[in-house]
Enzyme design. Structure first.
Site, PDB file in Angstrom:
ATOM      1  N   GLY A  11       0.812  -1.210   0.000  1.00  0.00           N
ATOM      2  CA  GLY A  11       0.000   0.000   0.000  1.00  0.00           C
ATOM      3  C   GLY A  11       0.849   1.265   0.000  1.00  0.00           C
ATOM      4  N   ALA A 114      -2.061   3.763  17.120  1.00  0.00           N
ATOM      5  CA  ALA A 114      -2.345   5.198  17.098  1.00  0.00           C
ATOM      6  C   ALA A 114      -3.100   5.525  15.819  1.00  0.00           C
ATOM      7  CB  ALA A 114      -1.052   6.011  17.176  1.00  0.00           C
ATOM      8  N   HIS A 147      -9.171  14.411   3.499  1.00  0.00           N
ATOM      9  CA  HIS A 147      -8.277  13.339   3.060  1.00  0.00           C
ATOM     10  C   HIS A 147      -8.463  13.042   1.577  1.00  0.00           C
ATOM     11  CE1 HIS A 147      -7.673  12.473   7.368  1.00  0.00           C
ATOM     12  NE2 HIS A 147      -6.564  11.883   6.972  1.00  0.00           N
ATOM     13  N   LYS A 151      -9.427   7.234   0.607  1.00  0.00           N
ATOM     14  CA  LYS A 151      -9.632   6.824   2.003  1.00  0.00           C
ATOM     15  C   LYS A 151     -10.995   6.182   2.167  1.00  0.00           C
ATOM     16  CE  LYS A 151      -9.051   8.464   6.756  1.00  0.00           C
ATOM     17  NZ  LYS A 151      -8.158   7.345   7.076  1.00  0.00           N
ATOM     18  N   GLY A 157      -9.648   8.315  11.708  1.00  0.00           N
ATOM     19  CA  GLY A 157      -9.325   7.922  13.079  1.00  0.00           C
ATOM     20  C   GLY A 157      -8.795   9.080  13.894  1.00  0.00           C
TER      21      GLY A 157
END
Length: 257
Positions: A11, A114, A147, A151, A157
């Site tokens: 990715g 995270a 974004h 996405k 998040g």
């Protein structure tokens, strides 16, 4: 020398990690993991000498850095529960079961998850908490994130974590994902989240606090994925020397407390 396996290696983030590890004197690329039917399997990543493969032997790996899709992370966690390795994961959109698996894995090895690994965003988390405390419950908090068009989850998040911080600080339970139709006046205790998608924007987050006659804006703009990848690799180096448990970037950056 810390030997790193990358999960979700083909990715955008995976390829950024490959490049940064290749330029590092302290890190070594040990494995490139992808799903079993991925077209890149068996191919070498540039001139790294490492080929893309399905999850396999863990004997030459010190830490796993994961930027998969949620279903890929779920399978990775199943594997690591049987073959424990320190894990750094930045996959967003995970369900409650995935986090339960992380907690179980953290009984054996250190685990960091995270929503965003950039240093600036983690400082934004701290500044948002401070701003919420000072602006107080009489202010109206709103969060806008932007974004790239690829996405798959919304809100991001990072935006969700910012909303959690505001919610915990101001004791606000109501969240509104966008607005449309006859929504009426804005209630006093509500957090608005708004997701914008387009182009190739790596990531942008703004937290607004609307007060009486003034507006405070806290904005972080990501210039490229290198900041995220560098933060994740910094976390991978950090966990090599700590005991098992769940950690986050506040631990890595020394921002706890």
């Amino acid at each position: 020398m810390i030997r790193i396996a990358i999960a979700g290696a083909a990715g955008r983030m995976g390829r950024t990690l490959i490049r940064l590890i290749g330029a590092s004197e302290d890190l070594q690329l040990a494995a490139l993991w992808e799903r079993a039917d991925h077209p890149e399997l068996g191919r070498e990543a540039g001139d790294s000498g490492v080929t893309f493969s399905a999850i396999a032997d863990t004997g030459n790996i010190d830490a796993v850095v994961d930027f998969s899709l949620p279903e890929g992370t779920a399978k990775l966690l199943d594997f690591l529960l049987e073959n424990p390795l320190p894990l750094v994961s930045g996959t967003t959109g995970l369900d409650e079961e995935a986090f339960k698996k992380m907690d179980r894995l953290a009984q054996s090895v250190p685990v960091i998850w995270a929503p965003n690994f950039s240093t600036g965003v983690n400082l934004l988390f701290q500044l948002t908490k401070l701003a919420a405390e000072v602006m107080g419950p009489q202010s109206d908090p709103e969060i806008v994130e932007i974004h790239h068009r690829h996405k798959k989850d919304a809100p991001s998040g990072t935006a969700a974590r910012l909303a959690d911080i505001v919610s915990e600080t101001l004791s606000i339970d109501t969240r509104r994902d966008g607005r449309g139709g006859p929504v009426g006046e804005r209630p006093a205790k509500e957090i608005g989240l708004h997701a914008v998608r387009g182009g190739e924007v790596p990531g942008e987050h703004t937290v607004y606090f609307f007060g009486a006659g003034e507006r405070l804006e806290l904005t972080h703009r990501l210039g490229g994925r290198e900041a995220l990848a560098a933060g994740a690799l910094r976390a991978a180096q950090w966990i090599s020397g700590v005991k098992p448990g769940r950690y986050d970037m506040n631990d890595v950056l020394g921002l706890k407390g």
